[in-house]
Design an enzyme around this catalytic site. Sequence first.
Site, short mmCIF file in Angstrom:
data_model
loop_
_atom_site.label_atom_id
_atom_site.label_comp_id
_atom_site.label_asym_id
_atom_site.label_seq_id
_atom_site.Cartn_x
_atom_site.Cartn_y
_atom_site.Cartn_z
N ARG A 246 80.38 -48.77 88.68
CA ARG A 246 80.63 -47.96 89.83
C ARG A 246 80.90 -48.78 91.11
NH1 ARG A 246 81.61 -44.91 86.30
NH2 ARG A 246 80.77 -42.88 85.72
N GLU A 275 86.40 -44.30 95.96
CA GLU A 275 87.38 -44.15 94.74
C GLU A 275 88.10 -42.66 95.17
OE1 GLU A 275 86.17 -45.94 91.22
OE2 GLU A 275 87.25 -44.24 90.26
N HIS A 293 90.37 -47.32 87.40
CA HIS A 293 89.31 -46.96 86.66
C HIS A 293 89.55 -46.78 85.38
CE1 HIS A 293 85.17 -44.64 87.17
NE2 HIS A 293 85.14 -45.21 86.02
#
Length: 327
Positions: A246, A275, A293
């Site tokens: 993450r 993000e 991602h």
Amino acid sequence: MRSEDAARKLPLVVVTAPLSGGALALFEGRARVKLLDRRGPLGEAELAEALREASGAVTFLTDPVTRAVLEACPGLRVVSNVAVGTDNIDLEAARAQGVVVTHTPDVLTEATADLAWALILGVARRVVEGDRMVRAGGFSGWAPDLLLGVDLRGKILGLVGMGRIGRAVARRAPAFGMRVAYSQPRRLEDSVESALNARHLPLEDLLAAADVVSLHCPLTSETRRLMDRRRLLAMKPGAILVNTARGPVVDEEALVEWLRQGRLFGAGLDVYEREPALAPGLRELPNVLLLPHLGSATGAVRDAMARMAVTDCLAVLEGRQPEHWVV
Ligand code: GLV
């Protein structure tokens, strides 16, 4: 045939984005489904509004299932996240409200480990830089000093987090001649350590020793900014950082600074601190490989994740224990 009255009695499940793998069909005759028609990420208020009448929700990692959202939806019994990470959900609030949270482990482990290795190899051997050069017409012939990378053989792979994905990354290391060290608060059992040929190190020692550091910890209050300015600086000069976990685990601005100064050889990132926004300067750096991602992004894995989430959501609504519950 099901009467409209019977259908009306079925619990309502809100699905916040389309599901692949025929997963929606699993709800037939067992729940009423409302698939949201949205254009971008949902904000808290929109999500709360969408879930207000729902008994179940099938959500994605971009959905902010916060305390406010949960409190606005008193009928909610289950949130099934189509992701292994659940940092988008306030687990404390869910527990307090008796909302079951499920996730999708295992099915994405190998795909995510493959992607971590794609980043390791891509950065070490400057794959994307090479691709860009060729496409831009900059390849004027073989040269002995063209885009020299670094060798992996004989080097140390430092894994931060040794859960399912960290272990799958470790299992691939012998193929590339790398030795494995790992760091996490809880040491693995001796038998697991020796099967993986992995050595446990305190984080600071791991950072000082590893030629490649790959992050595989969940995002929690303990791991937020775990790789802060100081720890990034503690990495071995010329090392590579890979993040498929993450974004907020890394101080992205500090990373940009150290990469710009050439302290690190490079970085491979699949996730970002804010993000989908990138820290200023990240895009311009030649020694970073940036992916959108994609950790679990294969067709078969996404199908399996969708079916797992729906199956667990139905289990809770039908009074059974879901297989992959978090709280
Ligand atoms: C992806 O990032 C996931 O948590 O499944």
